[in-house]
Design a protein around this motif. Structure first.
Motif, PDB file in Angstrom:
ATOM      1  N   ALA A 107      79.999  -2.274 107.196  1.00  0.00           N
ATOM      2  CA  ALA A 107      79.260  -1.769 108.367  1.00  0.00           C
ATOM      3  C   ALA A 107      79.231  -2.785 109.512  1.00  0.00           C
TER       4      ALA A 107
ATOM      5  N   GLY B  71      77.683   2.312 109.718  1.00  0.00           N
ATOM      6  CA  GLY B  71      76.647   2.077 108.716  1.00  0.00           C
ATOM      7  C   GLY B  71      77.214   2.474 107.361  1.00  0.00           C
TER       8      GLY B  71
ATOM      9  N   ASP C  57      77.700  -2.280  98.614  1.00  0.00           N
ATOM     10  CA  ASP C  57      76.595  -1.646  99.330  1.00  0.00           C
ATOM     11  C   ASP C  57      75.294  -1.782  98.575  1.00  0.00           C
TER      12      ASP C  57
HETATM   13  N1  ASP Z   1      72.504  -1.996 105.343  1.00  0.00           N
HETATM   14  C1  ASP Z   1      73.904  -1.616 105.373  1.00  0.00           C
HETATM   15  C2  ASP Z   1      74.728  -2.858 105.520  1.00  0.00           C
HETATM   16  O1  ASP Z   1      74.184  -3.818 106.035  1.00  0.00           O
HETATM   17  C3  ASP Z   1      74.216  -0.782 106.547  1.00  0.00           C
HETATM   18  C4  ASP Z   1      73.376   0.403 106.589  1.00  0.00           C
HETATM   19  O2  ASP Z   1      72.171   0.355 106.276  1.00  0.00           O
HETATM   20  O3  ASP Z   1      73.925   1.418 106.908  1.00  0.00           O
HETATM   21  O4  ASP Z   1      75.862  -2.863 105.123  1.00  0.00           O
END
Ligand code: ASP
Length: 335
Positions: free
Chosen positions: A170, A198, A216
């Motif tokens: 992301a 994301g 993830d």
């Molecule tokens: N937290 C996820 C990441 O940092 C991104 C997301 O929440 O979509 O890879």
């Protein structure tokens, strides 16, 4: 002597007396917070990644309860771009009155300081840490029909096919980017990186088989794992997670260096008055004590911070330690 919860009856009476003695102080604390004229309008909580990802999930879950405590609506605003760092830059420069906040994590407010080119903010200087929201362990995930059966085969397969394997993330300020960067360095592989706004959209691409693997946070992976739409090789934690007990730790699978503490926290712009930070902190703590929040988070594999982990000081230390850690990763070491 009757014991309950590990304390003798006499000890329990002593605790009750102390609690009664402290009660007025706690009531004073609550009175003090109630007297603060905040918030006076809708509070905007910025989420630096697309809807449906782990950061968005935690933000919306906790915001609902915070709104009840604060007596004003909380609006979630997803600001995308630059791997979460565009949103963080915007909030770093927002009016420090408590009405604009951001849900950041070990990526946007940690590894980004070392891994993201030309960061428009300083995670440890441009924000007031409010409170830790959750820890969401990181899993190494792959599309369902990715050939390797286990971590040993994964390493061999990715090494020998590195020219036509891709890894989703992301962006530079994300947990997914930092985590798989560390893993790829530990394994000595260099796949093609495919960025998303994301890991919500990235997860859909993994389910559809458009990308090969991804690192993830667990709350985003558990639903797809339970429906057997993707597979998990390891969890980058010291222990297995009760939501996915079948997934071995990276250490069990022979990659002990793959350890990520993917914490997520709430931040306000630097200069937000301490009483407002304290009121926001109390609202987070109350949200984390709600059974709906605790049940949902833990069912998805998340870890709810205990009361002793919820102070702004704890979150500030997490930011500091993360920046230090990823500074050495960026220099080539794998601590
Ligand atoms: N937290 C996820 C990441 O940092 C991104 C997301 O929440 O979509 O890879």
């Amino acid at each position: 002597m009757k014991r309950f919860g590990g304390v003798s009856a006499a000890g329990g009476i002593a605790i009750a007396i102390v609690a009664l003695w402290l009660a007025p102080a706690r009531a004073t604390d609550q009175d003090r917070l109630d007297q603060i004229d905040f918030p006076v309008r809708t509070v905007t909580v910025v989420v630096p990644f697309a809807r449906g990802g782990p950061t968005d999930t935690v933000a919306r879950l906790i915001a609902v309860e915070m709104a009840k405590t604060l007596g004003q609506p909380i609006e979630i605003e997803n600001i995308l771009g630059a791997g979460g760092t565009l949103a963080a830059t915007r909030v770093a420069h927002a009016t420090p009155d408590g009405h604009t906040l951001i849900v950041g994590h070990m990526g946007t407010h940690g590894s980004a300081a070392a891994l993201s080119p030309k960061l428009g903010y300083r995670p440890d200087k441009d924000f007031e840490p409010v409170a830790l929201l959750a820890e969401m362990p990181v899993l190494l995930l792959a599309r369902r029909d990715f050939p390797p059966k286990d971590m040993t085969e994964f390493k061999t397969f990715v090494k020998s096919h590195t020219d036509n394997i891709n890894v989703a993330h992301a962006g530079f300020g994300s947990v997914s980017y930092a985590s798989c960067l560390l893993l790829d360095r530990l394994l000595g592989v260099d796949p093609t990186a495919v960025p998303f706004s994301g890991t919500g959209p990235a997860m859909q691409a993994l389910i559809d088989g458009q990308v090969d693997y991804m690192c993830d946070q667990i709350v985003n992976a558990v639903p797809a794992l339970r429906e057997d739409k993707i597979k998990a090789y390891v969890i980058a934690s010291a222990e297995r997670d009760s939501a996915v007990p079948q997934v071995p730790t990276a250490a069990e699978a022979g990659v002990p260096g793959f350890r990520i503490a993917a914490w997520t926290g709430l931040f306000a712009p630097r200069g937000t008055p301490e009483p407002i930070v304290a009121k926001l902190n109390a609202a987070v703590s109350r949200a984390l004590d709600q059974s709906e929040v605790r049940t949902r988070l833990t069912d998805l594999g998340g870890i709810v911070p205990g009361p002793e982990q919820r102070s702004p000081v704890v979150l500030a230390q997490l930011v500091h330690d993360e920046i230090t850690r990823w500074g050495s990763v960026a220099k080539g070491s794998t601590p």
